[in-house]
Design an enzyme around this catalytic site. Structure first.
Site, mmCIF file in Angstrom:
data_model
loop_
_atom_site.group_PDB
_atom_site.id
_atom_site.type_symbol
_atom_site.label_atom_id
_atom_site.label_comp_id
_atom_site.label_asym_id
_atom_site.label_seq_id
_atom_site.Cartn_x
_atom_site.Cartn_y
_atom_site.Cartn_z
ATOM 1 N N LYS A 191 13.303 7.010 -0.643
ATOM 2 C CA LYS A 191 12.432 5.846 -0.806
ATOM 3 C C LYS A 191 11.561 5.763 0.437
ATOM 4 C CE LYS A 191 12.276 0.897 -1.419
ATOM 5 N NZ LYS A 191 12.977 -0.283 -1.876
ATOM 6 N N LYS A 215 10.880 7.612 -4.823
ATOM 7 C CA LYS A 215 10.063 6.405 -4.971
ATOM 8 C C LYS A 215 9.100 6.300 -3.795
ATOM 9 C CE LYS A 215 10.528 1.474 -4.845
ATOM 10 N NZ LYS A 215 11.394 0.359 -4.631
HETATM 11 C C1 PBG Z 1 13.317 -3.603 -2.469
HETATM 12 C C2 PBG Z 1 12.568 -2.913 -3.562
HETATM 13 C C3 PBG Z 1 11.182 -2.692 -3.546
HETATM 14 C C4 PBG Z 1 10.852 -2.111 -4.772
HETATM 15 C C5 PBG Z 1 12.034 -1.975 -5.515
HETATM 16 N N1 PBG Z 1 13.100 -2.473 -4.745
HETATM 17 C C6 PBG Z 1 10.147 -3.038 -2.536
HETATM 18 C C7 PBG Z 1 10.355 -2.824 -1.109
HETATM 19 O O1 PBG Z 1 11.068 -1.922 -0.670
HETATM 20 O O2 PBG Z 1 9.773 -3.615 -0.360
HETATM 21 C C8 PBG Z 1 9.454 -1.741 -5.158
HETATM 22 C C9 PBG Z 1 9.189 -1.468 -6.587
HETATM 23 C C10 PBG Z 1 7.757 -1.486 -6.985
HETATM 24 O O3 PBG Z 1 6.818 -1.556 -6.155
HETATM 25 O O4 PBG Z 1 7.511 -1.425 -8.193
HETATM 26 N N2 PBG Z 1 14.587 -3.324 -2.183
#
Ligand code: PBG
Length: 327
Positions: free
Chosen positions: A194, A252
């Site tokens: 991520k 991601k």
């Molecule tokens: C947070 C989380 C995020 C997303 C999913 N879980 C955002 C972040 O890390 O600030 C983003 C998903 C998206 O942008 O569609 N734990």
């Protein structure tokens, strides 16, 4: 000319024979944003077509998706400010509407697959995925909160936990906690790679979960989410998640990280998931709303391309739209 590749593109029937991959709704996961209350269906301006839903509205949405052959859902909560604190304690509170909503959805649709979000940020007054103390994210202390949150989610009936926090050791911490409490069938879809990405903006608008600028901590997640410049580092995260018992590995964002998706697919034997994140969907929607791209063609091509790159599972705000067009 002995070889003419165009021969295999000559008619729709021949193109069908030659088609390498097929994308069906069974590969897709629909995100749902949940809020307290009833009768709520709030639009999210930066993510057209996606809504914050109270549980009664979410049940209608799940029903409609199931009828289209779309059976998997990833649920996220929008937590009111007065329930946030530094340690995210509301995440495992008995009165947490997110947990009761999951239980209700699971009771109404036992055959659906419900995926949770395991991370502090929706519940944290700092908007971070870990506990903030003296300008630092406390990794190991955060694991204890994640264990409590994950167990509460397993008890509520989630099929798969989705740790999205990027703390070190979270998959093992969750696996051990689940197994000790008899939840050995509850799976883990780890947000393995991520990245600290600019493409989460609309999601943070939807949940009001943006990191808060502190005196001693910046409003970004760069000390735990990965550097967009790094691909090989994703393999370290992947190896750890495999050792720690993850059932799915996720990359991601998705579109901007297709090389990472392919690398993960080549290195690991578990299914690879790609999160086609809010900003990536919003970009396409904006171009389509301007008449610059044709949604009917660009949306399915985008999802097909992610599958071709190696994503077995695609989490996308377009899941229902795609399923509707498969019928
Ligand atoms: C947070 C989380 C995020 C997303 C999913 N879980 C955002 C972040 O890390 O600030 C983003 C998903 C998206 O942008 O569609 N734990």
């Amino acid at each position: 000319m002995l070889r003419r590749p165009r021969r295999n593109r000559r008619s729709a029937a021949i193109r069908g024979l030659a088609q390498e991959i097929h994308l069906t709704p069974q590969h897709l996961v629909q995100p749902l944003f949940l809020v307290e209350g009833s009768g709520v269906r709030e639009a999210i301006p930066s993510l057209p077509g996606t809504f914050r839903l109270s549980v009664d509205e979410a049940l209608k949405e799940v029903k409609a998706c199931m009828a289209l052959g779309l059976q998997s859902f990833i649920l996220f909560p929008k937590i009111p400010d007065n329930k946030k604190d530094k340690r995210g304690t509301f995440s495992y509170d008995d009165d947490n509407f997110y947990l009761s909503a999951a239980a209700e959805i699971k009771a109404a649709f036992p055959e659906a697959c419900l995926i949770s979000d395991v991370a502090l940020d929706p519940y944290s007054s700092d908007g971070h995925d870990g506990i903030v103390h003296d300008g630092k994210i406390l990794n190991d202390e955060t694991l204890h909160v994640l264990q409590k949150m994950g167990l509460a989610q397993a008890k509520a009936g989630f099929d798969i936990l989705g740790p999205s926090d990027m703390m070190d050791g979270r998959v093992e911490a969750l696996r051990v906690a689940l197994d000790e409490e008899g939840f050995s069938d509850t799976g883990i879809m780890s947000y393995t790679a991520k990245y600290a990405s600019a493409f989460y903006g609309p999601f943070r608008d939807a949940l009001d979960s943006a990191p808060v600028e502190g005196e001693d901590i910046p409003a970004d997640k760069k000390t735990y989410q990965m550097n967009p410049a790094n691909r090989r580092e994703a393999l370290i995260e992947g190896e750890l998640d495999m050792l720690e018992g993850a059932d799915f590995l996720m990359v991601k964002p998705a579109l901007h990280y297709m090389d990472v998706i392919l690398t993960m697919k080549q290195h690991f034997e578990v299914p690879i998931a790609a999160y086609h994140v809010s900003g990536e969907c919003a970009m396409l929607m904006a171009a389509c709303q301007n008449g610059w791209l044709d949604y009917e063609q660009a949306m399915p091509e985008t999802l097909l391309s992610l599958h071709r790159a190696g994503a077995d599972v695609i989490i996308t705000y377009f899941a229902k739209d795609f399923a509707e067009r498969c019928g």
